[in-house]
Design a protein around this motif. Sequence first.
Motif, PDB file in Angstrom:
ATOM      1  N   ASN A  90       0.826  -1.214   0.000  1.00 31.90           N
ATOM      2  CA  ASN A  90       0.000   0.000   0.000  1.00 31.90           C
ATOM      3  C   ASN A  90       0.858   1.260   0.000  1.00 31.90           C
ATOM      4  O   ASN A  90       0.555   2.242  -0.692  1.00 31.90           O
ATOM      5  N   THR A  91       1.934   1.239   0.777  1.00 29.21           N
ATOM      6  CA  THR A  91       2.816   2.410   0.854  1.00 29.21           C
ATOM      7  C   THR A  91       3.542   2.633  -0.466  1.00 29.21           C
ATOM      8  O   THR A  91       3.676   3.768  -0.929  1.00 29.21           O
ATOM      9  N   CYS A  92       4.009   1.552  -1.086  1.00 31.74           N
ATOM     10  CA  CYS A  92       4.670   1.671  -2.393  1.00 31.74           C
ATOM     11  C   CYS A  92       3.707   2.220  -3.436  1.00 31.74           C
ATOM     12  O   CYS A  92       4.056   3.101  -4.233  1.00 31.74           O
ATOM     13  N   LYS A  93       2.490   1.706  -3.437  1.00 29.67           N
ATOM     14  CA  LYS A  93       1.493   2.152  -4.420  1.00 29.67           C
ATOM     15  C   LYS A  93       1.208   3.640  -4.268  1.00 29.67           C
ATOM     16  O   LYS A  93       1.048   4.370  -5.257  1.00 29.67           O
ATOM     17  N   ALA A  94       1.149   4.112  -3.035  1.00 31.44           N
ATOM     18  CA  ALA A  94       0.868   5.523  -2.787  1.00 31.44           C
ATOM     19  C   ALA A  94       2.083   6.418  -3.030  1.00 31.44           C
ATOM     20  O   ALA A  94       1.929   7.619  -3.283  1.00 31.44           O
ATOM     21  N   SER A  95       3.284   5.849  -2.980  1.00 31.97           N
ATOM     22  CA  SER A  95       4.509   6.652  -3.016  1.00 31.97           C
ATOM     23  C   SER A  95       5.146   6.739  -4.394  1.00 31.97           C
ATOM     24  O   SER A  95       5.840   7.718  -4.694  1.00 31.97           O
ATOM     25  N   PHE A  96       4.955   5.710  -5.233  1.00 31.39           N
ATOM     26  CA  PHE A  96       5.663   5.639  -6.504  1.00 31.39           C
ATOM     27  C   PHE A  96       4.720   5.873  -7.677  1.00 31.39           C
ATOM     28  O   PHE A  96       3.579   5.407  -7.676  1.00 31.39           O
ATOM     29  N   SER A  97       5.213   6.564  -8.683  1.00 33.17           N
ATOM     30  CA  SER A  97       4.508   6.705  -9.949  1.00 33.17           C
ATOM     31  C   SER A  97       5.448   6.273 -11.054  1.00 33.17           C
ATOM     32  O   SER A  97       6.657   6.135 -10.839  1.00 33.17           O
TER      33      SER A  97
ATOM     34  N   LYS B  62       8.891   7.106   3.583  1.00 36.91           N
ATOM     35  CA  LYS B  62       7.704   6.364   3.996  1.00 36.91           C
ATOM     36  C   LYS B  62       7.858   4.878   3.701  1.00 36.91           C
ATOM     37  O   LYS B  62       7.495   4.020   4.521  1.00 36.91           O
ATOM     38  N   VAL B  63       8.423   4.562   2.530  1.00 40.83           N
ATOM     39  CA  VAL B  63       8.641   3.161   2.172  1.00 40.83           C
ATOM     40  C   VAL B  63       9.679   2.532   3.090  1.00 40.83           C
ATOM     41  O   VAL B  63       9.503   1.414   3.587  1.00 40.83           O
ATOM     42  N   ARG B  64      10.773   3.247   3.340  1.00 43.01           N
ATOM     43  CA  ARG B  64      11.815   2.716   4.225  1.00 43.01           C
ATOM     44  C   ARG B  64      11.263   2.461   5.627  1.00 43.01           C
ATOM     45  O   ARG B  64      11.622   1.460   6.266  1.00 43.01           O
ATOM     46  N   THR B  65      10.417   3.343   6.108  1.00 36.92           N
ATOM     47  CA  THR B  65       9.860   3.192   7.458  1.00 36.92           C
ATOM     48  C   THR B  65       9.065   1.899   7.578  1.00 36.92           C
ATOM     49  O   THR B  65       9.173   1.176   8.580  1.00 36.92           O
ATOM     50  N   VAL B  66       8.262   1.583   6.573  1.00 32.65           N
ATOM     51  CA  VAL B  66       7.497   0.330   6.601  1.00 32.65           C
ATOM     52  C   VAL B  66       8.422  -0.857   6.413  1.00 32.65           C
ATOM     53  O   VAL B  66       8.298  -1.886   7.102  1.00 32.65           O
ATOM     54  N   LEU B  67       9.382  -0.725   5.492  1.00 34.04           N
ATOM     55  CA  LEU B  67      10.296  -1.831   5.215  1.00 34.04           C
ATOM     56  C   LEU B  67      11.103  -2.215   6.451  1.00 34.04           C
ATOM     57  O   LEU B  67      11.421  -3.397   6.659  1.00 34.04           O
ATOM     58  N   GLU B  68      11.438  -1.245   7.277  1.00 32.42           N
ATOM     59  CA  GLU B  68      12.205  -1.510   8.491  1.00 32.42           C
ATOM     60  C   GLU B  68      11.498  -2.514   9.404  1.00 32.42           C
ATOM     61  O   GLU B  68      12.138  -3.230  10.173  1.00 32.42           O
ATOM     62  N   LYS B  69      10.173  -2.575   9.334  1.00 32.64           N
ATOM     63  CA  LYS B  69       9.403  -3.438  10.226  1.00 32.64           C
ATOM     64  C   LYS B  69       9.237  -4.862   9.699  1.00 32.64           C
ATOM     65  O   LYS B  69       8.746  -5.732  10.418  1.00 32.64           O
ATOM     66  N   ILE B  70       9.617  -5.099   8.460  1.00 32.29           N
ATOM     67  CA  ILE B  70       9.412  -6.415   7.848  1.00 32.29           C
ATOM     68  C   ILE B  70      10.338  -7.457   8.470  1.00 32.29           C
ATOM     69  O   ILE B  70      11.547  -7.244   8.591  1.00 32.29           O
ATOM     70  N   LYS B  71       9.767  -8.587   8.857  1.00 36.28           N
ATOM     71  CA  LYS B  71      10.520  -9.729   9.377  1.00 36.28           C
ATOM     72  C   LYS B  71      10.261 -10.937   8.474  1.00 36.28           C
ATOM     73  O   LYS B  71       9.289 -10.946   7.704  1.00 36.28           O
ATOM     74  N   PRO B  72      11.120 -11.963   8.547  1.00 33.64           N
ATOM     75  CA  PRO B  72      10.915 -13.140   7.690  1.00 33.64           C
ATOM     76  C   PRO B  72       9.513 -13.723   7.778  1.00 33.64           C
ATOM     77  O   PRO B  72       8.932 -14.120   6.765  1.00 33.64           O
ATOM     78  N   SER B  73       8.941 -13.759   8.977  1.00 32.60           N
ATOM     79  CA  SER B  73       7.610 -14.339   9.137  1.00 32.60           C
ATOM     80  C   SER B  73       6.532 -13.519   8.434  1.00 32.60           C
ATOM     81  O   SER B  73       5.463 -14.051   8.091  1.00 32.60           O
ATOM     82  N   ASP B  74       6.800 -12.234   8.181  1.00 32.33           N
ATOM     83  CA  ASP B  74       5.815 -11.375   7.512  1.00 32.33           C
ATOM     84  C   ASP B  74       5.690 -11.693   6.028  1.00 32.33           C
ATOM     85  O   ASP B  74       4.697 -11.316   5.393  1.00 32.33           O
ATOM     86  N   VAL B  75       6.697 -12.357   5.473  1.00 32.28           N
ATOM     87  CA  VAL B  75       6.698 -12.640   4.031  1.00 32.28           C
ATOM     88  C   VAL B  75       6.888 -14.130   3.747  1.00 32.28           C
ATOM     89  O   VAL B  75       7.297 -14.527   2.658  1.00 32.28           O
ATOM     90  N   GLY B  76       6.613 -14.964   4.749  1.00 37.29           N
ATOM     91  CA  GLY B  76       6.570 -16.405   4.526  1.00 37.29           C
ATOM     92  C   GLY B  76       7.891 -17.113   4.392  1.00 37.29           C
ATOM     93  O   GLY B  76       7.964 -18.197   3.801  1.00 37.29           O
ATOM     94  N   ILE B  77       8.961 -16.539   4.947  1.00 37.30           N
ATOM     95  CA  ILE B  77      10.270 -17.194   4.815  1.00 37.30           C
ATOM     96  C   ILE B  77      10.920 -17.441   6.184  1.00 37.30           C
ATOM     97  O   ILE B  77      12.145 -17.452   6.308  1.00 37.30           O
ATOM     98  N   GLU B  78      10.103 -17.669   7.194  1.00 43.96           N
ATOM     99  CA  GLU B  78      10.638 -17.945   8.519  1.00 43.96           C
ATOM    100  C   GLU B  78      11.456 -19.234   8.513  1.00 43.96           C
ATOM    101  O   GLU B  78      12.485 -19.336   9.183  1.00 43.96           O
ATOM    102  N   GLN B  79      11.021 -20.243   7.742  1.00 41.57           N
ATOM    103  CA  GLN B  79      11.757 -21.511   7.696  1.00 41.57           C
ATOM    104  C   GLN B  79      13.154 -21.304   7.124  1.00 41.57           C
ATOM    105  O   GLN B  79      14.135 -21.847   7.636  1.00 41.57           O
TER     106      GLN B  79
END
Length: 241
Positions: free
Chosen positions: A10-17, A29-46
Amino acid sequence: MPYFAQRLYNTCKASFSSDGPIPEEALQKVRTVLEKIKPSDVGIEQEAQLARTRSGPLSERNGSNQSPPAIKYLHLHECDSFSIGIFCMPPSSVIPLHNHPGMTVVSKLIYGSMHVKSYDWIEPDLTEAEDPSQGRPARLVKDTEMTAPTPATTLYPRSGGNIHCFKAITHCAIIDILAPPYSSDHDRHCTYFRKSRREDLPGEVEVNGEVVADVTWLEEYQPPDDFVIRRVQYRGPVIRT
């Protein structure tokens, strides 16, 4: 949390053209959201567990006479304005030096350790080498090891290390947001480079009346056949577009 991947989209869609430079405020804004991403948030915890349980180059464990390990690419989203993807790299795997023409890239190492080396063109307005046999002059921007967690990084069309390479030290993963993405229709091709093998090239050049020292000459090349990036299915939380 599952909503972090959706929030990133959502942040990328609102920020980039798809046209014009990207304001620094939008990138932050994108970096701020990206900072919070963990492996479990994108399905790569294993996969992240491997980084915690295994360490050291693959050659130290399995012998050195093997093909380079395959890199996996998880595709989350792509549109005209941006793309989001994750590279999962086994130890000792390498993504060779490559460029991002006319593109801004926001990245974050989300687990593991890697070595990063990056360059910028000394004359960024040139579209190609004046003499292809000698390559183009570049300056070193970064030559360092990174271990997660690290801050998100940004490279720009003309600065910040637009030409870079990665070598995995441990199992690691890096999430890349390209704005805009590669596109053959818009002459945004991924080109690979290496240091020129010529030994007669100068260590300094003159640009606009100023002498630039510590020059590295980069030439285009085709990666070896055993360089493999295998696209695999993204199994993280569904991103609603």
